[in-house]
Scaffold this motif. Structure first.
Motif, PDB file in Angstrom:
ATOM      1  N   GLU A 109       0.845  -1.201   0.000  1.00 61.77           N
ATOM      2  CA  GLU A 109       0.000   0.000   0.000  1.00 61.77           C
ATOM      3  C   GLU A 109       0.880   1.251   0.000  1.00 61.77           C
ATOM      4  O   GLU A 109       0.569   2.224  -0.674  1.00 61.77           O
ATOM      5  N   GLU A 110       2.001   1.200   0.694  1.00 61.56           N
ATOM      6  CA  GLU A 110       2.914   2.341   0.731  1.00 61.56           C
ATOM      7  C   GLU A 110       3.463   2.665  -0.667  1.00 61.56           C
ATOM      8  O   GLU A 110       3.478   3.824  -1.073  1.00 61.56           O
ATOM      9  N   SER A 111       3.889   1.646  -1.393  1.00 60.74           N
ATOM     10  CA  SER A 111       4.419   1.879  -2.740  1.00 60.74           C
ATOM     11  C   SER A 111       3.341   2.408  -3.676  1.00 60.74           C
ATOM     12  O   SER A 111       3.593   3.332  -4.462  1.00 60.74           O
ATOM     13  N   VAL A 112       2.146   1.840  -3.588  1.00 61.57           N
ATOM     14  CA  VAL A 112       1.040   2.320  -4.424  1.00 61.57           C
ATOM     15  C   VAL A 112       0.760   3.781  -4.118  1.00 61.57           C
ATOM     16  O   VAL A 112       0.608   4.608  -5.026  1.00 61.57           O
ATOM     17  N   GLU A 113       0.710   4.131  -2.840  1.00 65.20           N
ATOM     18  CA  GLU A 113       0.446   5.524  -2.449  1.00 65.20           C
ATOM     19  C   GLU A 113       1.537   6.464  -2.944  1.00 65.20           C
ATOM     20  O   GLU A 113       1.243   7.578  -3.369  1.00 65.20           O
ATOM     21  N   GLN A 114       2.785   6.026  -2.919  1.00 63.03           N
ATOM     22  CA  GLN A 114       3.886   6.860  -3.415  1.00 63.03           C
ATOM     23  C   GLN A 114       3.726   7.128  -4.912  1.00 63.03           C
ATOM     24  O   GLN A 114       3.912   8.258  -5.375  1.00 63.03           O
ATOM     25  N   ILE A 115       3.354   6.091  -5.660  1.00 61.76           N
ATOM     26  CA  ILE A 115       3.163   6.262  -7.106  1.00 61.76           C
ATOM     27  C   ILE A 115       1.965   7.161  -7.374  1.00 61.76           C
ATOM     28  O   ILE A 115       2.022   8.067  -8.217  1.00 61.76           O
ATOM     29  N   VAL A 116       0.871   6.927  -6.650  1.00 58.29           N
ATOM     30  CA  VAL A 116      -0.329   7.754  -6.809  1.00 58.29           C
ATOM     31  C   VAL A 116      -0.002   9.214  -6.538  1.00 58.29           C
ATOM     32  O   VAL A 116      -0.383  10.103  -7.307  1.00 58.29           O
ATOM     33  N   CYS A 117       0.726   9.479  -5.473  1.00 55.08           N
ATOM     34  CA  CYS A 117       1.100  10.858  -5.148  1.00 55.08           C
ATOM     35  C   CYS A 117       1.990  11.460  -6.239  1.00 55.08           C
ATOM     36  O   CYS A 117       1.852  12.636  -6.574  1.00 55.08           O
ATOM     37  N   ARG A 118       2.865  10.653  -6.795  1.00 51.54           N
ATOM     38  CA  ARG A 118       3.733  11.154  -7.870  1.00 51.54           C
ATOM     39  C   ARG A 118       2.908  11.516  -9.103  1.00 51.54           C
ATOM     40  O   ARG A 118       3.128  12.557  -9.731  1.00 51.54           O
ATOM     41  N   VAL A 119       1.953  10.650  -9.454  1.00 54.56           N
ATOM     42  CA  VAL A 119       1.102  10.934 -10.614  1.00 54.56           C
ATOM     43  C   VAL A 119       0.293  12.196 -10.372  1.00 54.56           C
ATOM     44  O   VAL A 119       0.139  13.033 -11.257  1.00 54.56           O
ATOM     45  N   LEU A 120      -0.215  12.347  -9.170  1.00 59.70           N
ATOM     46  CA  LEU A 120      -1.017  13.521  -8.838  1.00 59.70           C
ATOM     47  C   LEU A 120      -0.173  14.736  -8.496  1.00 59.70           C
ATOM     48  O   LEU A 120      -0.701  15.814  -8.267  1.00 59.70           O
ATOM     49  N   GLU A 121       1.145  14.527  -8.438  1.00 59.97           N
ATOM     50  CA  GLU A 121       2.101  15.573  -8.074  1.00 59.97           C
ATOM     51  C   GLU A 121       1.734  16.212  -6.738  1.00 59.97           C
ATOM     52  O   GLU A 121       1.723  17.425  -6.575  1.00 59.97           O
ATOM     53  N   VAL A 124       4.151  13.894  -0.620  1.00 60.83           N
ATOM     54  CA  VAL A 124       3.890  12.705   0.181  1.00 60.83           C
ATOM     55  C   VAL A 124       4.198  13.014   1.627  1.00 60.83           C
ATOM     56  O   VAL A 124       5.252  13.567   1.958  1.00 60.83           O
ATOM     57  N   ILE A 125       3.281  12.658   2.502  1.00 61.64           N
ATOM     58  CA  ILE A 125       3.487  12.845   3.929  1.00 61.64           C
ATOM     59  C   ILE A 125       4.015  11.520   4.470  1.00 61.64           C
ATOM     60  O   ILE A 125       3.347  10.499   4.379  1.00 61.64           O
ATOM     61  N   LEU A 126       5.222  11.565   4.989  1.00 56.03           N
ATOM     62  CA  LEU A 126       5.805  10.354   5.549  1.00 56.03           C
ATOM     63  C   LEU A 126       5.217  10.127   6.932  1.00 56.03           C
ATOM     64  O   LEU A 126       5.142  11.037   7.758  1.00 56.03           O
ATOM     65  N   ARG A 127       4.792   8.889   7.162  1.00 57.22           N
ATOM     66  CA  ARG A 127       4.203   8.531   8.440  1.00 57.22           C
ATOM     67  C   ARG A 127       5.270   7.943   9.342  1.00 57.22           C
ATOM     68  O   ARG A 127       6.140   7.216   8.872  1.00 57.22           O
ATOM     69  N   ALA A 128       5.162   8.235  10.618  1.00 59.68           N
ATOM     70  CA  ALA A 128       6.063   7.633  11.580  1.00 59.68           C
ATOM     71  C   ALA A 128       5.726   6.154  11.676  1.00 59.68           C
ATOM     72  O   ALA A 128       4.577   5.764  11.531  1.00 59.68           O
ATOM     73  N   SER A 129       6.730   5.318  11.882  1.00 62.27           N
ATOM     74  CA  SER A 129       6.451   3.890  11.997  1.00 62.27           C
ATOM     75  C   SER A 129       5.538   3.631  13.184  1.00 62.27           C
ATOM     76  O   SER A 129       5.601   4.324  14.188  1.00 62.27           O
ATOM     77  N   GLY A 130       4.654   2.653  12.990  1.00 65.77           N
ATOM     78  CA  GLY A 130       3.717   2.319  14.051  1.00 65.77           C
ATOM     79  C   GLY A 130       2.352   2.957  13.865  1.00 65.77           C
ATOM     80  O   GLY A 130       1.427   2.684  14.600  1.00 65.77           O
TER      81      GLY A 130
END
Length: 131
Positions: A109-121, A124-130
Motif C-alpha cells: 500500500e505504501e508503494s502504491v500511495e507513493q506512485i499515486v502521489c507522484r502521478v497527482l504531483e 507525500v506525507i511520511l508517516r512515523a512507523s507504528g
C-alpha cells in the motif's frame, strides 16, 4: 485494504463490467477473468461474505454500496498506476492496463500511495512507523 489478490481482481472486473454498480452475469465475470464458472461461484461467496456483493441463486451479481466504494478505490488507484506506466515509463497502453492491475495486487500500500502521489504531483506525507 487487506484483500487478497484474487478478490481485488474480481472486484475490479465486476466494477468495470457493471459500469460502476449495475447487475452483472457470473458468466461474464468468468469470461472477463479467464476463469471457470466454479471459480466465480467460490469468489462470489467470499466477496458476499465480506459484504461487497449480493447475488441471488442463479441471478445476477451486484456490488453493494460498500462494494462500490471499495471497487472505486481500487479502480482509481489502478487508473493512476496505469497513467504512471504510460506517462513516466512509456509502456504500451495494453501492457500498462494489464500491469497496473498486477502492480496494484502485488505492491505494498505504501508503494502504491507513493506512485499515486507522484502521478497527482502531491507531496507525500511520511508517516512515523507504528501508525
Amino acid at each position: 485494504m487487506g484483500m487478497s489478490t484474487a478478490a481485488m481482481r474480481y472486484l475490479l472486473a465486476i466494477y468495470e463490467l457493471s459500469h460502476e454498480g449495475g447487475p452483472v452475469r457470473s458468466v461474464d465475470i468468468a469470461r472477463e477473468l479467464g476463469v471457470s464458472p466454479a471459480s466465480v461461484v467460490h469468489m462470489l461467496g467470499v466477496l458476499s461474505g465480506e459484504g461487497l456483493v449480493s447475488k441471488r441463486h442463479y441471478g445476477r451479481v451486484q456490488l453493494t454500496d460498500r462494494g462500490i466504494w471499495s471497487a472505486n478505490q481500487l479502480y482509481t488507484k489502478c487508473t493512476l498506476l496505469e497513467t504512471f506506466l504510460l506517462e513516466e515509463l512509456c509502456v504500451e497502453p495494453e501492457t500498462a492496463q494489464r500491469d497496473a492491475v498486477a502492480c496494484l495486487c502485488a505492491l505494498s500500500e505504501e508503494s502504491v500511495e507513493q506512485i499515486v502521489c507522484r502521478v497527482l504531483e502531491t507531496p507525500v506525507i511520511l508517516r512515523a512507523s507504528g501508525e
